[in-house]
Scaffold this motif. Structure first.
Motif, PDB file in Angstrom:
ATOM      1  N   GLY A 144       8.628   6.639  -4.020  1.00 16.37           N
ATOM      2  CA  GLY A 144       7.548   5.799  -4.515  1.00 16.37           C
ATOM      3  C   GLY A 144       6.404   5.746  -3.531  1.00 16.37           C
ATOM      4  N   ASP A 145       5.362   5.040  -3.931  1.00 17.71           N
ATOM      5  CA  ASP A 145       4.235   4.884  -3.031  1.00 17.71           C
ATOM      6  C   ASP A 145       4.480   3.686  -2.120  1.00 17.71           C
ATOM      7  OD1 ASP A 145       3.640   2.599  -4.527  1.00 17.71           O
ATOM      8  OD2 ASP A 145       2.075   3.589  -5.681  1.00 17.71           O
ATOM      9  N   ARG A 146       3.550   3.427  -1.249  1.00 14.32           N
ATOM     10  CA  ARG A 146       3.713   2.349  -0.265  1.00 14.32           C
ATOM     11  C   ARG A 146       3.923   1.001  -0.946  1.00 14.32           C
ATOM     12  NH1 ARG A 146       1.009   1.660   5.303  1.00 14.32           N
ATOM     13  NH2 ARG A 146       1.431  -0.530   5.714  1.00 14.32           N
ATOM     14  N   ALA A 147       3.179   0.738  -2.008  1.00 14.10           N
ATOM     15  CA  ALA A 147       3.305  -0.543  -2.707  1.00 14.10           C
ATOM     16  C   ALA A 147       4.706  -0.720  -3.285  1.00 14.10           C
ATOM     17  CB  ALA A 147       2.252  -0.653  -3.806  1.00 14.10           C
ATOM     18  N   GLN A 148       5.289   0.350  -3.817  1.00 17.11           N
ATOM     19  CA  GLN A 148       6.641   0.269  -4.380  1.00 17.11           C
ATOM     20  C   GLN A 148       7.675   0.009  -3.284  1.00 17.11           C
ATOM     21  OE1 GLN A 148       6.119   4.067  -6.349  1.00 17.11           O
ATOM     22  NE2 GLN A 148       6.559   3.118  -8.329  1.00 17.11           N
ATOM     23  N   LEU A 149       7.517   0.660  -2.146  1.00 17.15           N
ATOM     24  CA  LEU A 149       8.428   0.435  -1.032  1.00 17.15           C
ATOM     25  C   LEU A 149       8.297  -1.000  -0.524  1.00 17.15           C
ATOM     26  CD1 LEU A 149      10.488   1.254   1.089  1.00 17.15           C
ATOM     27  CD2 LEU A 149       8.620   2.295   2.407  1.00 17.15           C
ATOM     28  N   GLU A 150       7.074  -1.482  -0.390  1.00 20.63           N
ATOM     29  CA  GLU A 150       6.871  -2.854   0.069  1.00 20.63           C
ATOM     30  C   GLU A 150       7.467  -3.860  -0.914  1.00 20.63           C
ATOM     31  OE1 GLU A 150       2.689  -3.174   0.875  1.00 20.63           O
ATOM     32  OE2 GLU A 150       2.888  -2.088   2.780  1.00 20.63           O
ATOM     33  N   ALA A 151       7.359  -3.566  -2.209  1.00 23.15           N
ATOM     34  CA  ALA A 151       7.946  -4.458  -3.221  1.00 23.15           C
ATOM     35  C   ALA A 151       9.470  -4.483  -3.092  1.00 23.15           C
ATOM     36  CB  ALA A 151       7.525  -4.019  -4.618  1.00 23.15           C
ATOM     37  N   LEU A 152      10.077  -3.325  -2.852  1.00 23.61           N
ATOM     38  CA  LEU A 152      11.528  -3.261  -2.662  1.00 23.61           C
ATOM     39  C   LEU A 152      11.937  -4.074  -1.431  1.00 23.61           C
ATOM     40  CD1 LEU A 152      14.389  -2.121  -3.190  1.00 23.61           C
ATOM     41  CD2 LEU A 152      13.727  -0.139  -1.815  1.00 23.61           C
ATOM     42  N   LEU A 153      11.212  -3.906  -0.332  1.00 29.09           N
ATOM     43  CA  LEU A 153      11.537  -4.630   0.893  1.00 29.09           C
ATOM     44  C   LEU A 153      11.382  -6.140   0.695  1.00 29.09           C
ATOM     45  CD1 LEU A 153       9.878  -2.278   3.526  1.00 29.09           C
ATOM     46  CD2 LEU A 153      12.292  -2.408   2.884  1.00 29.09           C
ATOM     47  N   GLU A 154      10.364  -6.538  -0.034  1.00 31.42           N
ATOM     48  CA  GLU A 154      10.169  -7.961  -0.315  1.00 31.42           C
ATOM     49  C   GLU A 154      11.311  -8.506  -1.171  1.00 31.42           C
ATOM     50  OE1 GLU A 154       6.964 -10.826  -2.572  1.00 31.42           O
ATOM     51  OE2 GLU A 154       6.221  -9.067  -1.507  1.00 31.42           O
TER      52      GLU A 154
END
Length: 76
Positions: free
Chosen positions: A50-60
């Motif tokens: 995924g893109d950065r936003a998708q990774l950040e959403a997963l981490l959140e």
């Protein structure tokens, strides 16, 4: 000739690997779209793309669930 930053092509999805403490259940794993789980004693690896936003959403989301991160590896 040089290109302006705004004219660069968008960066597409990249592979990532997130290692968390504990063994996540299949039920919980199904809640993470596009992610596969690899389990080993005491930890679970979440592999996705995924893109950065998708990774950040997963981490959140992992943080919201109080799941402890061991490591994050995102290909650049």
């Amino acid at each position: 000739p040089s290109r302006a930053v705004g004219s660069l092509p968008p960066v597409g999805p990249r592979p990532y690997r997130v290692v968390v403490k504990g063994r996540l259940s299949d039920r919980l794993g199904r809640g993470f779209d596009g992610v596969t789980l690899e389990r080993s004693p005491g930890r679970t690896v979440l592999n996705g793309r995924g893109d950065r936003a998708q990774l950040e959403a997963l981490l959140e989301r992992l943080s919201d669930l109080n799941i402890e991160l061991v490591s994050v590896d995102a290909e650049r």
